[in-house]
Design a protein around this motif. Sequence first.
Motif, PDB file in Angstrom:
ATOM      1  N   GLU A  82     -15.863  18.324  20.624  1.00 56.16           N
ATOM      2  CA  GLU A  82     -17.071  18.465  21.617  1.00 56.16           C
ATOM      3  C   GLU A  82     -18.023  17.702  22.303  1.00 56.16           C
ATOM      4  N   GLU A  83     -18.899  17.323  20.959  1.00 49.95           N
ATOM      5  CA  GLU A  83     -20.500  16.733  21.859  1.00 49.95           C
ATOM      6  C   GLU A  83     -20.394  15.424  22.030  1.00 49.95           C
ATOM      7  N   LEU A  84     -18.844  14.850  21.863  1.00 50.80           N
ATOM      8  CA  LEU A  84     -19.180  13.859  22.471  1.00 50.80           C
ATOM      9  C   LEU A  84     -18.440  13.243  23.640  1.00 50.80           C
ATOM     10  N   PHE A  85     -17.921  14.436  24.663  1.00 52.00           N
ATOM     11  CA  PHE A  85     -17.730  14.046  25.884  1.00 52.00           C
ATOM     12  C   PHE A  85     -18.370  13.476  26.442  1.00 52.00           C
ATOM     13  N   GLU A  86     -19.585  14.774  27.074  1.00 49.58           N
ATOM     14  CA  GLU A  86     -20.779  13.621  27.563  1.00 49.58           C
ATOM     15  C   GLU A  86     -21.552  12.463  27.600  1.00 49.58           C
TER      16      GLU A  86
ATOM     17  N   LEU B 118     -25.570   5.785  24.372  1.00 55.69           N
ATOM     18  CA  LEU B 118     -24.253   4.836  23.438  1.00 55.69           C
ATOM     19  C   LEU B 118     -25.029   5.325  21.911  1.00 55.69           C
ATOM     20  N   VAL B 119     -26.218   5.486  22.208  1.00 53.92           N
ATOM     21  CA  VAL B 119     -27.129   5.879  20.941  1.00 53.92           C
ATOM     22  C   VAL B 119     -26.854   7.852  20.495  1.00 53.92           C
ATOM     23  N   ASP B 120     -26.273   8.475  21.923  1.00 53.06           N
ATOM     24  CA  ASP B 120     -25.216   9.693  21.359  1.00 53.06           C
ATOM     25  C   ASP B 120     -24.391   9.540  20.742  1.00 53.06           C
ATOM     26  N   VAL B 121     -23.830   8.926  21.849  1.00 53.48           N
ATOM     27  CA  VAL B 121     -22.145   9.045  20.772  1.00 53.48           C
ATOM     28  C   VAL B 121     -22.228   8.778  20.134  1.00 53.48           C
ATOM     29  N   LEU B 122     -22.907   7.620  19.045  1.00 52.25           N
ATOM     30  CA  LEU B 122     -23.460   7.501  18.208  1.00 52.25           C
ATOM     31  C   LEU B 122     -23.812   8.178  17.034  1.00 52.25           C
ATOM     32  N   ASN B 123     -25.085   8.995  17.314  1.00 52.41           N
ATOM     33  CA  ASN B 123     -25.091   9.939  16.859  1.00 52.41           C
ATOM     34  C   ASN B 123     -24.155  11.451  16.119  1.00 52.41           C
ATOM     35  N   ALA B 124     -23.176  11.115  17.763  1.00 47.36           N
ATOM     36  CA  ALA B 124     -22.365  11.983  18.023  1.00 47.36           C
ATOM     37  C   ALA B 124     -21.128  12.599  15.886  1.00 47.36           C
ATOM     38  N   LEU B 125     -21.188  10.254  16.233  1.00 49.64           N
ATOM     39  CA  LEU B 125     -20.211  10.371  15.511  1.00 49.64           C
ATOM     40  C   LEU B 125     -20.964  10.173  13.676  1.00 49.64           C
ATOM     41  N   ASN B 126     -22.467  10.407  13.583  1.00 50.66           N
ATOM     42  CA  ASN B 126     -22.827   9.876  12.377  1.00 50.66           C
ATOM     43  C   ASN B 126     -23.069   8.493  12.601  1.00 50.66           C
TER      44      ASN B 126
END
Length: 194
Positions: free
Chosen positions: A63-67, A16-24
């Motif tokens: 693209e960075e959101l996929f994984e 979840l944190v990785d997705v948030l980071n990718a979305l700024n």
Amino acid sequence: MDEVRFERYDRYERSLVDVLNALNLTAPLTPSGDERNDPRARRHWQCSVALMIMREAVPPQPEELFEPLMLAAVYEPDPSHTQRHIRPALAVFGRRRVQTRLLEYLRTGTDYEIIGAADAWYCTYLRVTGGDTGDDPCTDLRHAFQETGLRIFLANDHPGVRGRLITLLNLRAEENPPELRQLVSDVLRTVFPS
């Protein structure tokens, strides 16, 4: 809460944190201290973040959101919430790519990942509006899921894995291609021994 649940929560929260980071986006404060051991406090935080992700517009280069989205879907502890991650993944990346990745988790994942991937697979048949990816029915991937699920069921005796897969498999021999009918029979013999 048992260690396995904590492990899934930890992995889910990291994704979840990785997705948030990718979305700024900035994550709300995570539970700490005694709250860290309170499943309700952790689920409240997880659900809040998942809803933030669903409401956020997808960036032009996602693209960075996929994984991270796929990991969040696989590690979501509550199957009824898995669609919060699958819906945006389907809208942006399309059913074929999402299902292909879930098949990889089924084939190579831990028991927990297999269960999560099966939960997520179920959600991949949601209709998604507003996506640019079309609505490919992915018939070949359905066949691959059926074969993979049958083989996993027979090879893996973990009750959670078997319990999740059995609900998604088509066990009507006549509705399966000839090459899968023996596997269906073997599964049925396992479930209903004579």
